[in-house]
Design a protein around this motif. Structure first.
Motif, mmCIF file in Angstrom:
data_model
loop_
_atom_site.group_PDB
_atom_site.id
_atom_site.type_symbol
_atom_site.label_atom_id
_atom_site.label_comp_id
_atom_site.label_asym_id
_atom_site.label_seq_id
_atom_site.Cartn_x
_atom_site.Cartn_y
_atom_site.Cartn_z
ATOM 1 N N PRO B 20 0.856 -1.178 0.000
ATOM 2 C CA PRO B 20 0.000 0.000 0.000
ATOM 3 C C PRO B 20 0.898 1.236 0.000
ATOM 4 C CG PRO B 20 -0.657 -1.538 1.710
ATOM 5 C CD PRO B 20 0.630 -2.051 1.146
ATOM 6 N N GLU B 22 1.302 3.937 1.402
ATOM 7 C CA GLU B 22 1.868 4.566 2.601
ATOM 8 C C GLU B 22 3.071 3.798 3.130
ATOM 9 O OE1 GLU B 22 -1.377 5.053 5.271
ATOM 10 O OE2 GLU B 22 -1.891 2.949 5.185
ATOM 11 N N TYR B 23 3.247 2.572 2.693
ATOM 12 C CA TYR B 23 4.394 1.808 3.160
ATOM 13 C C TYR B 23 5.551 1.787 2.169
ATOM 14 C CZ TYR B 23 1.532 0.171 6.998
ATOM 15 O OH TYR B 23 0.765 0.128 8.123
ATOM 16 N N GLU B 25 7.675 3.874 1.582
ATOM 17 C CA GLU B 25 8.917 4.418 2.128
ATOM 18 C C GLU B 25 9.762 3.349 2.806
ATOM 19 O OE1 GLU B 25 8.250 6.902 5.575
ATOM 20 O OE2 GLU B 25 6.113 6.471 5.463
ATOM 21 N N PHE B 26 9.151 2.219 3.130
ATOM 22 C CA PHE B 26 9.909 1.160 3.767
ATOM 23 C C PHE B 26 10.353 0.103 2.771
ATOM 24 C CE2 PHE B 26 7.152 2.939 6.994
ATOM 25 C CZ PHE B 26 8.068 3.229 7.982
#
Lengths: 182, 190
Positions: B20, B22-23, B25-26
């Motif tokens: 998703p 929002e993740y 960045e990881f």
């Protein structure tokens, strides 16, 4: 858990589930997740054909239309797949971890208590006993990032605040997440 | 699954790293993910990467911790990029071999090896060939212990053509498809 998981090596067989068994499964699921009752017919429609995919270590995946819905190890409780949790986030018990924990969870670590009790995290009021399957959310994010099983009860997590609080079963980006059943 | 009047939410997944957004960045491919999101879903992009939401996300952390996290993420990204590059190199260096093996005087089988490097499932390819040419096609392990696709009949040209088109579809044109012949040693002439 699913660090190494490939369709080729770990999947042993696939079988269609009989509709009578399917009905039994649905009641079991509702027993385990009472809130699911509203949507169970949506997740597993009456006419739909469930397929059990058996994998190594007595792991079975319940799938429909090439999407994993639930997984189950031996006779343990059902664990919803992450994509299912994303679709129905409010129907499962849930906890929220702080931002610092995200990185570790995504690389496969279990969740330590401090990550659950710190400022950014939030826990529900009610107590989850050991073994409860919970969806794991994160501070500042709307979607779940992992599904796990309580390694100690939620009351203990709050009191002891040390060691592993939740065992992570599956997280985004692991072998199950990227599994292609096609 | 989610159909009419459902309670299911539809979740957006990143086209690059499948997380998703929002993740992302990881994930280690943040720069690519950002580009993708900007192109496909500008509203989500603006929401996620606007100044205030960034500020909000890092507000709880001290400056030092923040820097540390950033450094680590950068390291991860560099690692990931390296890995992707290596994989691409490996792909470019390898080739598909289409071998024609003589069975008896006028009968041949075609052995294809090296397709799995390019993300093509040999088993599936065997199935397509079997129905395409109406012959037997199977996957076996060859002498080196690698998967090899054996197709009955002299269908080398068609196989070559099909594999090339398949590779092009994946954006991998320029991959060599090599043709070789393998004749069993001739019995001593009478």
């Amino acid at each position: 858990m699913f660090k190494k998981f490939t369709a080729k090596e770990d999947i042993h067989s696939r079988t269609n589930v009989k509709s009578s068994v399917q009905r039994g499964l649905k009641t079991k699921l509702v027993n385990q997740f009472p809130k699911l009752e509203e949507v169970i017919d949506e997740i597993i429609p009456k006419k739909g054909q469930l397929i059990v995919v058996k994998c190594t270590d007595r792991l079975s995946l319940y799938t429909m239309e090439n999407e994993v819905l639930f997984l189950q190890r031996f006779d343990d409780p059902f664990i919803p797949s992450l994509r299912l949790v994303h679709k129905y986030p409010t129907y499962f018990p849930s906890v929220k971890v702080d931002r610092g924990a995200i990185k570790f969870i995504l690389s496969g670590a279990n969740i330590m208590c401090p990550g659950l009790t710190s400022k950014g995290a939030s826990l529900p009021e009610e107590n989850y006993p050991v073994g409860t399957v919970v969806a794991i959310f994160a501070e500042g994010k709307d979607t779940a990032l992992a599904v796990g099983k309580m390694a100690m009860s939620l009351d203990d997590v709050k009191k002891v605040n040390k060691g592993i609080g939740i065992e992570v079963e599956t997280h985004i980006g692991d072998g199950l997440w990227s599994l292609d059943l096609d | 699954m989610a159909e009419e009047g459902t309670k299911a939410l539809s979740v957006l997944y990143c086209g690059v790293c499948t997380f998703p957004p929002e993740y992302c960045e990881f994930g280690g491919t943040l720069t690519k993910c950002k580009e993708w999101l900007k192109e496909e879903h500008l509203d989500v992009f603006n929401e996620l990467y606007s100044e205030d939401s960034l500020a909000k996300a890092t507000e709880g952390l001290s400056l030092e911790a923040q820097e540390k996290v950033e450094r680590e993420i950068q390291k991860l990204q560099a690692k990931e990029a390296n890995k992707a590059e290596k994989e691409l190199k490996k792909k470019l260096a390898s080739k598909v071999v289409v071998k024609r093996v003589e069975r008896s005087k006028r009968k041949h089988v075609i052995a294809v090896s090296g397709v799995e490097v390019f993300g093509i499932d040999p088993k599936k390819l065997a199935k397509t060939f079997a129905s395409k040419f109406a012959t037997g096609a199977s996957v076996t392990k060859n002498a080196e212990g690698k998967d090899e696709l054996v197709i009955q009949g002299d269908v080398g040209d068609e196989v070559e053509e099909y594999v090339t088109s398949l590779l092009e579809e994946k954006g991998l044109d320029g991959i060599k498809v090599e043709r070789t012949e393998d004749k069993p040693k001739k019995k001593s002439q009478q």
